[in-house]
Design an enzyme around this catalytic site. Structure first.
Site, PDB file in Angstrom:
ATOM      1  CB  ALA A   1      13.253  22.456   4.664  1.00  0.00           C
ATOM      2  N   GLY A   2      11.915  20.880   7.094  1.00  0.00           N
ATOM      3  CA  GLY A   2      11.206  20.936   8.369  1.00  0.00           C
ATOM      4  C   GLY A   2      11.975  20.235   9.462  1.00  0.00           C
TER       5      GLY A   2
ATOM      6  N   GLY B   1       8.330  11.787  10.169  1.00  0.00           N
ATOM      7  CA  GLY B   1       7.865  10.912  11.243  1.00  0.00           C
ATOM      8  C   GLY B   1       6.820   9.968  10.690  1.00  0.00           C
TER       9      GLY B   1
ATOM     10  CD  GLU C   1       0.116   1.270   3.100  1.00  0.00           C
ATOM     11  OE1 GLU C   1      -0.375   2.275   2.572  1.00  0.00           O
ATOM     12  OE2 GLU C   1       0.955   1.309   4.007  1.00  0.00           O
TER      13      GLU C   1
ATOM     14  CB  CYS D   1       5.208   4.461   6.555  1.00  0.00           C
ATOM     15  SG  CYS D   1       3.676   3.564   6.443  1.00  0.00           S
TER      16      CYS D   1
ATOM     17  CG  LEU E   1      -3.477   3.470   1.322  1.00  0.00           C
ATOM     18  CD1 LEU E   1      -4.483   2.805   2.245  1.00  0.00           C
ATOM     19  CD2 LEU E   1      -4.155   4.003   0.070  1.00  0.00           C
ATOM     20  NE  ARG E   2      -0.263  11.048  -0.255  1.00  0.00           N
ATOM     21  CZ  ARG E   2      -0.599  12.083  -0.997  1.00  0.00           C
ATOM     22  NH1 ARG E   2       0.131  13.169  -0.982  1.00  0.00           N
ATOM     23  NH2 ARG E   2      -1.675  12.050  -1.747  1.00  0.00           N
ATOM     24  CD  GLU E   3      -1.027   7.572   9.552  1.00  0.00           C
ATOM     25  OE1 GLU E   3      -1.424   8.389  10.397  1.00  0.00           O
ATOM     26  OE2 GLU E   3      -0.294   6.612   9.839  1.00  0.00           O
TER      27      GLU E   3
ATOM     28  NE  ARG F   1       1.263   4.659  14.546  1.00  0.00           N
ATOM     29  CZ  ARG F   1       0.728   3.764  13.722  1.00  0.00           C
ATOM     30  NH1 ARG F   1       1.158   2.519  13.730  1.00  0.00           N
ATOM     31  NH2 ARG F   1      -0.230   4.106  12.884  1.00  0.00           N
TER      32      ARG F   1
HETATM   33  C1  UDX Z   1       4.004   7.509   3.810  1.00  0.00           C
HETATM   34  C2  UDX Z   1       4.067   7.323   2.285  1.00  0.00           C
HETATM   35  O1  UDX Z   1       3.928   8.587   1.647  1.00  0.00           O
HETATM   36  C3  UDX Z   1       3.016   6.343   1.839  1.00  0.00           C
HETATM   37  O2  UDX Z   1       3.132   6.131   0.440  1.00  0.00           O
HETATM   38  C4  UDX Z   1       3.257   5.055   2.596  1.00  0.00           C
HETATM   39  O3  UDX Z   1       2.423   4.046   2.204  1.00  0.00           O
HETATM   40  C5  UDX Z   1       3.134   5.295   4.086  1.00  0.00           C
HETATM   41  O4  UDX Z   1       4.104   6.257   4.451  1.00  0.00           O
HETATM   42  P1  UDX Z   1       2.565   8.920   5.535  1.00  0.00           P
HETATM   43  O5  UDX Z   1       3.502   8.386   6.562  1.00  0.00           O
HETATM   44  O6  UDX Z   1       1.106   8.860   5.808  1.00  0.00           O
HETATM   45  O7  UDX Z   1       2.795   8.150   4.143  1.00  0.00           O
HETATM   46  O8  UDX Z   1       2.910  10.456   5.298  1.00  0.00           O
HETATM   47  P2  UDX Z   1       3.705  11.342   4.248  1.00  0.00           P
HETATM   48  O9  UDX Z   1       2.773  12.355   3.717  1.00  0.00           O
HETATM   49  O10 UDX Z   1       4.440  10.538   3.275  1.00  0.00           O
HETATM   50  O11 UDX Z   1       4.731  12.095   5.222  1.00  0.00           O
HETATM   51  C6  UDX Z   1       5.679  11.382   6.005  1.00  0.00           C
HETATM   52  C7  UDX Z   1       6.508  12.324   6.828  1.00  0.00           C
HETATM   53  O12 UDX Z   1       7.383  13.088   5.995  1.00  0.00           O
HETATM   54  C8  UDX Z   1       5.714  13.344   7.629  1.00  0.00           C
HETATM   55  O13 UDX Z   1       6.315  13.490   8.899  1.00  0.00           O
HETATM   56  C9  UDX Z   1       5.850  14.614   6.819  1.00  0.00           C
HETATM   57  O14 UDX Z   1       5.702  15.793   7.587  1.00  0.00           O
HETATM   58  C10 UDX Z   1       7.267  14.462   6.306  1.00  0.00           C
HETATM   59  N1  UDX Z   1       7.539  15.237   5.072  1.00  0.00           N
HETATM   60  C11 UDX Z   1       6.868  14.967   3.929  1.00  0.00           C
HETATM   61  C12 UDX Z   1       8.502  16.245   5.098  1.00  0.00           C
HETATM   62  O15 UDX Z   1       9.127  16.514   6.139  1.00  0.00           O
HETATM   63  N2  UDX Z   1       8.764  16.918   3.947  1.00  0.00           N
HETATM   64  C13 UDX Z   1       8.121  16.680   2.789  1.00  0.00           C
HETATM   65  O16 UDX Z   1       8.428  17.338   1.784  1.00  0.00           O
HETATM   66  C14 UDX Z   1       7.134  15.670   2.781  1.00  0.00           C
END
Ligand code: UDX
Length: 439
Positions: A256-257, A261, A152, A264, A154-156, A331
């Protein structure tokens, strides 16, 4: 229409179950956690995901979706079984397959007819084969079955949209029969030209790790560039925009940040490191991404120390606790990692989040939780923005300044304009956007 059983009513299982029901299938969701099934049967949700409650209620009322503790019966009534149980990380990053293997054993015990067993849980490469062995060995009936890996993506926070409009659907199987059944299930999505990737089980398993590791590396890369921007006077937003306009790079995941977290990225990237090491490969790049990510939390605290040099005894207001907006998931949230450091430094931490307060309080009981962001900021020595919730993008800055004990803000998500913040009278720091000259 297929009879489908979803094993595991966590985040992935619930979204998959609700969406497959919405596509017209009869879906039974089961879980070994009776409490979760009870919550779902009471019409509530154990997690927060936009649109999911409505989708579930709608499909339950149309009798396409049900929740049950009867795992055996649900397996027996289904032709396709999705495994979407938890795969927690062991201490060394290795994926714990206890629940996945437990699910395979239950399927084996109830293999009354041909079934396609689809693994959605993120597992190390080779697990699909292992599941085949378990089912073959433990099935009394010796009925036919096929195992498919269908990771999968999927993004939360946007999971339903991601399910209904996927960039790709990866189907790992050596069986044409199983491939036909799975493509039929995803058929309605195929009509809108979703690309299917038909491949081996092992390749499908690795695609998931490789995708998440790549995105993690991309985030750590831009965070490293942001730290260089802070020291040189360059602006990371402009750097990222210009980079993203290069079609080979793409603008996504260049924000950037405080580092990534969630459930996944941190787990999967460790899983990939472990997987490589077990095979004698040193995954230098991926390990570096982890290192940068861990260090980025501390970079944020160092920024705070520029505004509030002696943190001991100070009060810091944290706005946003979820690892990203539109979820109550904390998480591996950067906010919680930073709160832990602040508590160690002797700070009092007041926090606000639209939906994640309860989960954060469970993880760190010392947090003072507030239902109102201004109350959390009352008298604080600085505010830190940790999640880019929409409601945090338009804070009443005049009121905020009145509430704060000192007009200090560390904006870890770069949602405010440094020039405007200065005009509003804030001592404002963000990530990779130094206001004038290099500091
Ligand atoms: C991720 C994957 O995107 C998804 O395909 C996978 O199946 C599950 O893991 P998710 O964890 O829901 O999804 O969130 P995502 O939107 O990918 O962000 C993950 C983390 O990266 C967050 O902490 C987000 O703030 C951070 N992030 C994302 C950044 O710091 N910078 C970015 O440019 C993008």
């Amino acid at each position: 229409m297929k009879n489908i059983c979803i094993m595991g009513t966590g985040y992935v299982g619930l979204v998959t179950g609700a969406c497959l029901a919405d596509l017209g299938n009869r879906v039974r969701c089961v879980d070994i956690d009776a409490e979760k099934i009870k919550i779902l049967n009471d019409g509530k949700l154990p997690i927060y995901e936009p649109g999911l409650q409505e989708l579930i209620t709608n499909n339950v009322s149309r009798e396409r979706l049900s929740f049950s503790e009867d795992i055996s019966g649900s397996i027996r009534k289904s032709e396709v079984i999705f495994i979407s149980v938890g795969t927690p990380s062991d201490g060394d990053g290795k994926v714990n397959l206890l629940y996945v293997e437990g699910a395979a054993e239950m399927i084996a015990q109830n293999l009354n007819d041909f079934k396609v067993i689809v693994n959605k849980s993120t597992v190390s490469v080779g697990t699909g084969k292992r599941l085949m062995e378990i089912i073959e060995k433990k099935s009394p009936s010796k009925a036919e079955f096929e195992v498919v890996s269908n990771p999968e993506f999927l993004r939360e926070g946007s999971a339903i949209n991601d399910f209904m409009h996927p960039d790709r659907i990866v189907i790992g199987t050596n069986s044409e029969r199983a491939y036909g059944i799975i493509t039929e299930i995803y058929g309605p999505l195929y009509l809108i030209e979703t690309p299917f990737i038909k491949t081996s089980i092992e390749t499908a398993e690795l695609i998931k790790y490789a995708s998440n590791a790549f995105l993690s590396v991309k985030i750590s890369f831009i965070n490293e560039i942001a730290n260089i921007c802070d020291k040189t006077g360059a602006d990371v937003h402009v750097v990222a925009r210009a980079m993203g306009l290069d079609g080979r790079i793409s603008p996504k995941f260049l924000h950037a940040g405080p580092g990534f977290g969630g459930s996944c990225f941190p787990k999967d990237i460790l899983g990939l490191v472990q997987l490589a090491k077990e095979r004698g490969i040193s995954p230098v790049l991926v390990e570096a991404a982890i290192k940068v990510n861990n260090a980025q939390r501390k970079v944020m605290v160092e920024k705070l120390k520029k505004l509030v040099p002696n943190l001991g005894g100070k009060t810091i207001a944290i706005l946003g606790l979820a690892f990203k907006p539109n979820t109550d998931d904390v998480r591996e949230s950067p906010a919680l990692d930073i709160i832990k450091i602040l508590l160690e430094e002797g700070c009092t931490v007041n926090a606000y989040d639209p939906v994640a307060l309860d989960n954060a309080k469970k993880a760190i009981p010392e947090i003072n939780c507030y239902d109102n962001m201004m109350d959390a900021c009352e008298g604080a020595d600085s505010v830190m923005i940790m999640t880019e919730w929409n409601e945090l993008r338009q804070i009443d800055l005049i009121m905020l300044k009145e509430k704060l004990g000192a007009p200090n803000m560390v904006d870890c998500k770069n949602i405010y304009d440094p020039v405007k913040m200065k005009e509003e009278g804030f001592n404002y720091l963000s990530v990779g956007r130094p206001l004038l000259e290099a500091d």
